[in-house]
Design an enzyme around this catalytic site. Sequence first.
Site, mmCIF file in Angstrom:
data_model
loop_
_atom_site.group_PDB
_atom_site.id
_atom_site.type_symbol
_atom_site.label_atom_id
_atom_site.label_comp_id
_atom_site.label_asym_id
_atom_site.label_seq_id
_atom_site.Cartn_x
_atom_site.Cartn_y
_atom_site.Cartn_z
ATOM 1 N N ASP A 1 -10.441 4.123 -1.250
ATOM 2 C CA ASP A 1 -11.154 3.139 -0.251
ATOM 3 C C ASP A 1 -12.566 2.887 -0.503
ATOM 4 O O ASP A 1 -13.450 3.932 -0.390
ATOM 5 C CB ASP A 1 -10.814 3.192 1.035
ATOM 6 C CG ASP A 1 -9.411 2.968 1.424
ATOM 7 O OD1 ASP A 1 -8.630 2.736 0.505
ATOM 8 O OD2 ASP A 1 -8.948 3.294 2.785
ATOM 9 N N ASP B 1 0.821 -1.138 0.088
ATOM 10 C CA ASP B 1 -0.151 -0.131 0.100
ATOM 11 C C ASP B 1 0.938 1.272 -0.055
ATOM 12 O O ASP B 1 1.756 1.396 0.833
ATOM 13 C CB ASP B 1 -0.825 -0.097 1.268
ATOM 14 C CG ASP B 1 -1.981 0.964 1.266
ATOM 15 O OD1 ASP B 1 -2.124 1.690 0.400
ATOM 16 O OD2 ASP B 1 -3.019 0.668 2.354
HETATM 17 C C1 GLA Z 1 -5.460 2.195 2.724
HETATM 18 C C2 GLA Z 1 -5.854 1.147 1.761
HETATM 19 C C3 GLA Z 1 -6.906 0.442 2.785
HETATM 20 C C4 GLA Z 1 -6.295 -0.073 4.190
HETATM 21 C C5 GLA Z 1 -5.788 1.088 4.933
HETATM 22 C C6 GLA Z 1 -4.959 0.345 6.095
HETATM 23 O O1 GLA Z 1 -6.450 3.145 3.125
HETATM 24 O O2 GLA Z 1 -6.317 1.579 0.540
HETATM 25 O O3 GLA Z 1 -7.482 -0.678 1.922
HETATM 26 O O4 GLA Z 1 -5.303 -1.218 3.600
HETATM 27 O O5 GLA Z 1 -4.925 1.678 4.038
HETATM 28 O O6 GLA Z 1 -4.224 1.315 6.660
#
Ligand code: GLA
Length: 515
Positions: free
Chosen positions: A341, A281
């Site tokens: 998200d 990520d």
């Molecule tokens: C980002 C990702 C999420 C999750 C969070 C965790 O927002 O897009 O899917 O993994 O980080 O902190």
Amino acid sequence: MNSKIFSGRFYVIAGALLISACFVASIAFAQQQSDNPLTGNWAAASPSNDGYVRKAYFNLKQDGAKITGTIRATQFFYTIKENTGGPEGFTLMASMMDGKSERKVTYEGKLIGNELQIGRRNRPDQPITFQMAQRAPDGEGALPARVEPPALHKVKDNGLARTPPMGWNSWNKFAGRIDDATVRGVADAMATNGMKAAGYVYINIDDTWEGSRDAQGNITTNKKFPDMKALADYVHSKGLKLGIYSSPGPNTCAGYEGTYGHEEQDAQTFAKWGIDYLKYDWCGARTLYTDEEMPAIYQKMGDALLKTGRPIVYSLCQYGRLDVWKWGADVGGNLWRTTGDIRDTWDSMTNIGFRQNELAPYAKPGHWNDPDMLEIGNGGMTETEYRTHMSLWAILAAPLLAGNDLGNMTPATLEILTNKEVIAINQDKQGQQGKQVWKAGDQEIWTRPLAGGATAVAVFNRGKEEAKVTVKWADLQLAKRKTVRDLWLHQDIAAADPEYVATVPGHGVVLLRVK
Ligand code: GLA
């Protein structure tokens, strides 16, 4: 002899001068400190019950009414641009470049004794959450030096994920509350409740498992995960696979330890633990790299994973920036997030799901568009809406990563997640992502070509009221067909010419398989 006396005197004088210079300097420093008491490196620790201490650093330089410096908090590194006020109460306006956009933040604080009370409003409608910061040594919490990205090359296909990955991820339901016992419970549930039989296999731990690094630079787990290898063994003993999460940046999105500067080392650690899937990520990498450098940074981990020799599915998470679908496969990615998200709401799910149409050409066996994890069963949508969610993700050849509490779900949720006929559409071997073929107002028809010449037809109703939608077979190039099966009713329906009128509930779907 004379020269000895001379040199002795010289040292006495030089020493005295040095001492007085230091004295003057320290008075000046003390003066400066009392005139500009905000100057210094301040650290604010966030307590958490997992034993990992996350700290925010406020490296301030006060010059009378002006405050400059930097703020490092979780995955962000801001430069102070403006301020009002002083030690008795101030506001700092700071910003950073995040890809092409400027990310702005406002902190408020004041000096209380030897401590700095500082905080920010997370949302305009919420009160400020203040933290107490203490003086920290200079340099502590500084951003690590930037390592130049490697030259680009094509990473060899790892041969995994020939159909979209299926499993579960901890984030949507548990976020920072995920721990070893919960993961074991989820594995138990998946192995026995019919999900494993339906094809779900990955149990993916998302952010907040991380501890700090040991003296050799090895990443450790925090208190919530006492033994990752033992946990992997447990998950494997159920016939399932274990996934983990990290960031190419110094920090993850939740502010935990990232992989930055330890790419090969972490890949080896994950392999040693028995990890089968990595979600990587972007998060804190934004403090060091531009969006244009993403492919090289992701390639680095693609190479490192291959080098371990262990089959590890590689999931890219950088929110769809820089048209990742055009280069995700080249850096070794098996899937790549195409959006920000997802949230457990009808608007979030449909805004994401129905916007995937243009990306269809980029999905293929081994390499998938990822419109984010499922929210089915998390409570924010109706059962009808969750059926739409599942159907849309099936048409999109999207990874099916359940995001609910598998140990505690309703029969209806389980039924939606384990509808084998819908899963068969998602997992179709041809691996071709479906597309929108018709739209009128709130109603849309999407089709997905399937192996062996069949076609999935999804009739979506995005409106609130029930709608009758006419499916004209000829318009869908389905004039020649033998059977039409409704995959939620689990029954064949009349396949008569020239059309079929589907009755679709508000926010609902009719999903057909036409042969
Ligand atoms: C980002 C990702 C999420 C999750 C969070 C965790 O927002 O897009 O899917 O993994 O980080 O902190």
